[in-house]
Design an enzyme around this catalytic site. Structure first.
Site, PDB file in Angstrom:
ATOM      1  N   SER A 202      -7.268 -25.911   3.424  1.00 15.82           N
ATOM      2  CA  SER A 202      -6.067 -26.210   4.243  1.00 15.82           C
ATOM      3  C   SER A 202      -6.202 -27.648   4.514  1.00 15.82           C
ATOM      4  O   SER A 202      -7.123 -28.210   4.444  1.00 15.82           O
ATOM      5  CB  SER A 202      -5.734 -25.479   5.443  1.00 15.82           C
TER       6      SER A 202
ATOM      7  N   TYR B 210      -9.394 -21.520  13.104  1.00 17.22           N
ATOM      8  CA  TYR B 210      -9.021 -21.641  11.767  1.00 17.22           C
ATOM      9  C   TYR B 210      -9.543 -22.945  11.047  1.00 17.22           C
ATOM     10  O   TYR B 210      -9.849 -22.964   9.874  1.00 17.22           O
ATOM     11  CB  TYR B 210      -7.432 -21.696  11.870  1.00 17.22           C
TER      12      TYR B 210
HETATM   13  N1  LIG Z   1       1.367 -21.644   5.064  1.00 18.35           N
HETATM   14  C1  LIG Z   1       0.935 -22.484   5.296  1.00 18.35           C
HETATM   15  O1  LIG Z   1       1.271 -23.698   5.881  1.00 18.35           O
HETATM   16  C2  LIG Z   1      -0.601 -22.705   4.852  1.00 18.35           C
HETATM   17  C3  LIG Z   1      -1.137 -23.992   5.085  1.00 18.35           C
HETATM   18  C4  LIG Z   1      -2.417 -24.239   5.005  1.00 18.35           C
HETATM   19  C5  LIG Z   1      -3.123 -23.155   4.358  1.00 18.35           C
HETATM   20  N2  LIG Z   1      -2.885 -22.041   4.166  1.00 18.35           N
HETATM   21  C6  LIG Z   1      -3.643 -20.964   3.520  1.00 18.35           C
HETATM   22  O2  LIG Z   1      -2.878 -20.625   2.304  1.00 18.35           O
HETATM   23  C7  LIG Z   1      -3.402 -19.167   1.956  1.00 18.35           C
HETATM   24  C8  LIG Z   1      -2.170 -18.256   1.819  1.00 18.35           C
HETATM   25  O3  LIG Z   1      -1.485 -18.322   3.045  1.00 18.35           O
HETATM   26  P1  LIG Z   1       0.162 -18.123   2.829  1.00 18.35           P
HETATM   27  O4  LIG Z   1       0.567 -19.359   3.658  1.00 18.35           O
HETATM   28  O5  LIG Z   1       0.720 -17.837   1.596  1.00 18.35           O
HETATM   29  O6  LIG Z   1       0.249 -16.829   3.812  1.00 18.35           O
HETATM   30  P2  LIG Z   1       0.925 -15.381   3.632  1.00 18.35           P
HETATM   31  O7  LIG Z   1       0.512 -14.585   4.943  1.00 18.35           O
HETATM   32  O8  LIG Z   1       2.351 -15.353   3.068  1.00 18.35           O
HETATM   33  O9  LIG Z   1       0.043 -14.534   2.544  1.00 18.35           O
HETATM   34  C9  LIG Z   1      -1.591 -14.523   2.697  1.00 18.35           C
HETATM   35  C10 LIG Z   1      -1.858 -13.077   1.997  1.00 18.35           C
HETATM   36  O10 LIG Z   1      -3.172 -12.876   2.323  1.00 18.35           O
HETATM   37  C11 LIG Z   1      -3.285 -11.546   2.487  1.00 18.35           C
HETATM   38  N3  LIG Z   1      -4.395 -11.210   3.316  1.00 18.35           N
HETATM   39  C12 LIG Z   1      -4.748 -11.531   4.528  1.00 18.35           C
HETATM   40  N4  LIG Z   1      -6.008 -10.888   4.977  1.00 18.35           N
HETATM   41  C13 LIG Z   1      -6.456 -10.262   3.934  1.00 18.35           C
HETATM   42  C14 LIG Z   1      -7.471  -9.792   3.524  1.00 18.35           C
HETATM   43  N5  LIG Z   1      -8.627  -9.399   4.472  1.00 18.35           N
HETATM   44  N6  LIG Z   1      -7.722  -9.116   2.246  1.00 18.35           N
HETATM   45  C15 LIG Z   1      -6.741  -9.565   1.201  1.00 18.35           C
HETATM   46  N7  LIG Z   1      -5.628  -9.995   1.665  1.00 18.35           N
HETATM   47  C16 LIG Z   1      -5.610 -10.400   2.859  1.00 18.35           C
HETATM   48  C17 LIG Z   1      -2.094 -10.771   3.290  1.00 18.35           C
HETATM   49  O11 LIG Z   1      -1.619  -9.768   3.239  1.00 18.35           O
HETATM   50  C18 LIG Z   1      -1.021 -11.905   2.555  1.00 18.35           C
HETATM   51  O12 LIG Z   1      -0.476 -11.342   1.522  1.00 18.35           O
HETATM   52  C19 LIG Z   1      -4.221 -18.959   3.391  1.00 18.35           C
HETATM   53  O13 LIG Z   1      -5.684 -18.894   2.994  1.00 18.35           O
HETATM   54  C20 LIG Z   1      -3.891 -19.743   4.390  1.00 18.35           C
HETATM   55  O14 LIG Z   1      -4.722 -20.001   5.301  1.00 18.35           O
HETATM   56  C21 LIG Z   1      -1.362 -21.761   4.187  1.00 18.35           C
END
Ligand SMILES: NC(=O)c1ccc[n+]([C@@H]2O[C@H](COP(=O)([O-])OP(=O)(O)OC[C@H]3O[C@@H](n4cnc5c(N)ncnc54)[C@H](O)[C@@H]3O)[C@@H](O)[C@H]2O)c1
Length: 259
Positions: free
Chosen positions: A147, A160
């Site tokens: 991130s 986080y």
């Molecule tokens: N959306 C943002 O602004 C953002 C910014 C920086 C980093 N991220 C990172 O991007 C990645 C994806 O996040 P996103 O924004 O697409 O969120 P999201 O919530 O849409 O997707 C995350 C997915 O991970 C799955 N998940 C959560 N815990 C799990 C577990 N223990 N085992 C298996 N699957 C699990 C959830 O069910 C979900 O389908 C994450 O690592 C998040 O920290 C997101």
């Protein structure tokens, strides 16, 4: 429709957190480039629906229900990839959870959950994947979703931030250890991306509408990023086009970390 000369043609890839957001967009993008996929998530119905969507477009995918915080689940998911496709070429550890709270208000089990999913998940998966990849003539590629908060801090998310900082350094450390053995390891560092996780994060703020408005303008490009824009960067990092790129933490953040 996947093509025989796609950028990931013939590659077997595991994507965690594949049922939603960045993982889902990456699954669709990798499939279009010819990758055969194992899609892992806790959300079974959404994961199975995604498999059907990929198959209807001519791609190849399997869903496996896992909690990446559990070592055995990581091993099962990687084993399924080798069993189904005969190799493990790409591991994309993307699953993550957030904890929008000050440290003093964070309970033990909440802290454990974030560290289990965001840090120990990628550690377990990489530890199991690396010996498989080392044995393969073509080596392998590992990508972690970190991130921007692994590069610069933000308020009200210390656990986080700590977890994502750990993932950035995990990618760099593994890149050094396995560069000579045919494995590239990188970290993707999304900025503020319009996914269900961001909506949950905003909803947890005292004034969700104000928080949402602030996210939308916080990045120099003046808007939220999309899951598809993250998927394009992920595709490049795992593809042969990035063959000389390892140990990188790539921001996909509309310029946020340039400030
Ligand atoms: N959306 C943002 O602004 C953002 C910014 C920086 C980093 N991220 C990172 O991007 C990645 C994806 O996040 P996103 O924004 O697409 O969120 P999201 O919530 O849409 O997707 C995350 C997915 O991970 C799955 N998940 C959560 N815990 C799990 C577990 N223990 N085992 C298996 N699957 C699990 C959830 O069910 C979900 O389908 C994450 O690592 C998040 O920290 C997101």
């Amino acid at each position: 429709m996947p093509t025989a000369d796609g950028r990931l043609a013939g590659k077997a890839a595991v994507i965690t957190g594949a049922a939603s957001g960045i993982g889902r967009a990456s699954a669709l993008r990798f499939a279009r480039e010819g990758a055969r996929l194992v899609l892992a998530d806790t959300q079974g119905a959404a994961g199975e629906a995604l498999v059907r969507e990929i198959e209807q477009a001519g791609g190849t995918a399997r869903f496996v229900c896992v909690d990446v915080g559990r070592r055995a689940d990581n091993e099962r998911m990687l084993g399924l990839c080798v069993e189904r496709y005969g190799s493990l070429d790409i591991l994309f550890c993307n699953a993550g959870v957030n904890l929008p709270k000050e440290l003093t208000g964070s309970a033990d089990d909440e802290i454990d959950r974030v560290l289990d999913v965001n840090v120990k998940g990628p550690l377990y998966a990489a530890r199991h994947a690396i010996p498989i990849m080392v044995r393969q003539a073509a080596g392998g590629v590992i990508l972690f979703t970190a991130s921007k908060t692994g590069l610069v801090a933000q308020t009200d998310s210390p656990v986080y931030c700590a977890s994502k900082g750990a993932v950035v350094l995990l990618a760099k450390a593994l890149a050094l250890d396995y560069a000579a053995r045919g494995i590239r390891v990188n970290a993707l560092c999304p900025g503020i991306i319009d996914t269900p996780m961001l909506h949950q994060f905003a909803d947890a703020m005292p004034d969700p509408a104000a928080a949402w408005a602030a996210y939308s303008t916080a990045q120099p490009l003046g808007r939220l990023g999309t899951p598809e824009e993250c998927a394009e960067a992920a595709l490049w990092l795992v593809s042969p086009e990035a063959s000389f790129v390892t140990g990188v933490a790539l921001p996909v953040d509309g310029g946020f970390t340039a400030m």
